[in-house]
Design a protein around this motif. Structure first.
Motif, PDB file in Angstrom:
ATOM      1  N   GLY A 167       0.814  -1.298  -0.098  1.00 17.13           N
ATOM      2  CA  GLY A 167      -0.067  -0.074   0.028  1.00 17.13           C
ATOM      3  C   GLY A 167       0.683   1.258   0.071  1.00 17.13           C
ATOM      4  O   GLY A 167       2.115   1.325  -0.390  1.00 17.13           O
ATOM      5  N   CYS A 168       0.258   2.342   0.432  1.00  9.26           N
ATOM      6  CA  CYS A 168       0.989   3.566   0.550  1.00  9.26           C
ATOM      7  C   CYS A 168       2.418   3.552   1.219  1.00  9.26           C
ATOM      8  O   CYS A 168       2.367   3.222   2.424  1.00  9.26           O
ATOM      9  CB  CYS A 168       0.007   4.598   1.006  1.00  9.26           C
ATOM     10  SG  CYS A 168      -1.324   4.913   0.195  1.00  9.26           S
ATOM     11  N   SER A 169       3.399   4.134   0.604  1.00 11.70           N
ATOM     12  CA  SER A 169       4.444   4.449   1.355  1.00 11.70           C
ATOM     13  C   SER A 169       4.488   5.817   2.256  1.00 11.70           C
ATOM     14  O   SER A 169       4.027   6.675   1.868  1.00 11.70           O
ATOM     15  CB  SER A 169       5.698   4.565   0.429  1.00 11.70           C
ATOM     16  OG  SER A 169       5.796   3.176  -0.385  1.00 11.70           O
ATOM     17  N   PRO A 170       5.594   5.935   3.236  1.00 14.50           N
ATOM     18  CA  PRO A 170       5.140   7.061   3.972  1.00 14.50           C
ATOM     19  C   PRO A 170       5.916   7.947   3.180  1.00 14.50           C
ATOM     20  O   PRO A 170       6.684   8.079   2.488  1.00 14.50           O
ATOM     21  CB  PRO A 170       6.431   6.625   4.974  1.00 14.50           C
ATOM     22  CG  PRO A 170       6.493   5.202   5.282  1.00 14.50           C
ATOM     23  CD  PRO A 170       6.103   4.566   3.930  1.00 14.50           C
ATOM     24  N   GLY A 171       5.160   9.247   3.060  1.00 19.53           N
ATOM     25  CA  GLY A 171       5.642  10.283   2.348  1.00 19.53           C
ATOM     26  C   GLY A 171       5.095  10.505   0.693  1.00 19.53           C
ATOM     27  O   GLY A 171       5.547  11.255   0.143  1.00 19.53           O
ATOM     28  N   ASP A 172       4.311   9.454   0.505  1.00 20.80           N
ATOM     29  CA  ASP A 172       3.817   9.143  -0.929  1.00 20.80           C
ATOM     30  C   ASP A 172       2.632  10.149  -1.371  1.00 20.80           C
ATOM     31  O   ASP A 172       1.691  10.092  -0.907  1.00 20.80           O
ATOM     32  CB  ASP A 172       3.309   7.638  -1.344  1.00 20.80           C
ATOM     33  CG  ASP A 172       3.179   7.522  -2.825  1.00 20.80           C
ATOM     34  OD1 ASP A 172       3.115   8.590  -3.581  1.00 20.80           O
ATOM     35  OD2 ASP A 172       2.885   6.161  -2.990  1.00 20.80           O
ATOM     36  N   SER A 173       3.066  11.138  -2.096  1.00 20.21           N
ATOM     37  CA  SER A 173       2.203  12.156  -2.256  1.00 20.21           C
ATOM     38  C   SER A 173       1.300  11.777  -3.550  1.00 20.21           C
ATOM     39  O   SER A 173       0.251  12.499  -3.850  1.00 20.21           O
ATOM     40  CB  SER A 173       3.019  13.633  -2.944  1.00 20.21           C
ATOM     41  OG  SER A 173       3.661  13.211  -4.102  1.00 20.21           O
ATOM     42  N   GLU A 174       1.356  10.618  -4.069  1.00 19.20           N
ATOM     43  CA  GLU A 174       0.611  10.153  -4.947  1.00 19.20           C
ATOM     44  C   GLU A 174      -0.578   9.036  -4.906  1.00 19.20           C
ATOM     45  O   GLU A 174      -0.801   8.065  -5.402  1.00 19.20           O
ATOM     46  CB  GLU A 174       1.387   9.963  -6.373  1.00 19.20           C
ATOM     47  CG  GLU A 174       2.230  11.147  -6.923  1.00 19.20           C
ATOM     48  CD  GLU A 174       2.858  10.825  -8.098  1.00 19.20           C
ATOM     49  OE1 GLU A 174       3.189   9.577  -8.717  1.00 19.20           O
ATOM     50  OE2 GLU A 174       3.792  11.751  -8.544  1.00 19.20           O
ATOM     51  N   CYS A 175      -0.580   8.835  -3.414  1.00 15.93           N
ATOM     52  CA  CYS A 175      -1.107   7.583  -3.104  1.00 15.93           C
ATOM     53  C   CYS A 175      -2.757   7.772  -3.273  1.00 15.93           C
ATOM     54  O   CYS A 175      -3.354   8.770  -2.965  1.00 15.93           O
ATOM     55  CB  CYS A 175      -0.931   7.695  -1.333  1.00 15.93           C
ATOM     56  SG  CYS A 175      -1.395   6.155  -0.816  1.00 15.93           S
ATOM     57  N   ALA A 178      11.226   0.417   0.743  1.00 15.12           N
ATOM     58  CA  ALA A 178       9.994   0.823   1.342  1.00 15.12           C
ATOM     59  C   ALA A 178       9.403   2.095   0.720  1.00 15.12           C
ATOM     60  O   ALA A 178       8.114   2.594   0.898  1.00 15.12           O
ATOM     61  CB  ALA A 178      10.151   1.169   2.812  1.00 15.12           C
ATOM     62  N   GLY A 179      10.075   2.719  -0.293  1.00 14.29           N
ATOM     63  CA  GLY A 179       9.538   3.853  -0.945  1.00 14.29           C
ATOM     64  C   GLY A 179       8.505   3.585  -1.962  1.00 14.29           C
ATOM     65  O   GLY A 179       8.345   2.548  -2.175  1.00 14.29           O
TER      66      GLY A 179
END
Length: 197
Positions: free
Chosen positions: A33-41, A136-137
């Motif tokens: 799922g969403c990675s920490p700091g992912d602005s396109e989640c 993890a990114g």
């Protein structure tokens, strides 16, 4: 007595049926799922959750190529894939390059291809695990270095997000006029498990 060693992460082998390379994906655990700091989640990528991949598997090193699809068609009698898109851009066999990715196939066509080569479609978890290759990114590298997308796949660099926002009605036409379209597989940087694109 020593047990024979199995494949290591990223080891590759060629499948004789389709002529493509496949990379070994080891078992393991990751956060899907969403990675920490992912602005396109997107909302369907939430909440992030742990996933365990209990068995290793072989995964195509690149997307299925036109050349591999042609081998499949010759052996199975499957139909040709779509020859052009809505803008008239030549696709698949009509594109004249066996190294292009085979596109515009249905889920059933993809599943039949996988069964023909002796495999199956990966699950969503297996695909994301392999694409991440231990990272993890949101991506395993700079987007321009690892992927073709709207901004970098045409004759000149564009801001495709701005075009989609400011001129949504003409978005596809503007990309077409810029020469955006499929590129041969394997031209960008691979991930740590030898997967491209």
């Amino acid at each position: 007595r020593l047990e024979p060693e199995g494949p290591k992460a990223g080891d590759t082998k060629v499948n004789a049926k389709d002529g493509q390379k496949y990379a070994w994906i080891p078992p393991g655990r990751f956060t899907m799922g969403c990675s920490p700091g992912d602005s396109e989640c997107y909302s369907d990528e939430k909440p992030s959750h742990p996933v365990t991949i209990s068995r290793g598997y072989w995964l195509g090193q690149t997307p299925v190529t036109v050349g591999a699809w042609k081998r499949y068609r010759a052996a199975s009698g499957a139909a040709a894939l779509q020859a052009k898109d809505n803008e008239g851009r030549k696709l698949n066999e009509a594109g004249g390059n066996d190294s292009l990715p085979a596109v515009a196939m249905t889920h059933e066509e993809a599943g039949s291809f996988c069964a023909w080569v002796g495999g199956r479609l990966p699950t969503e978890g297996e695909w994301e695990y392999a694409a991440r290759a231990g990272t993890a990114g949101a991506r395993y590298g700079d987007l321009d270095a690892v992927a073709w997308y709207g901004d970098n796949s045409g004759r000149t660099r564009i801001d495709s997000a701005e075009i989609r926002k400011s001129d949504p009605r003409n978005y596809q036409q503007r990309l077409f006029e810029n020469g955006n379209g499929p590129k041969a597989v394997g031209l960008k940087r691979k991930n740590d498990w030898n997967l491209y694109d």
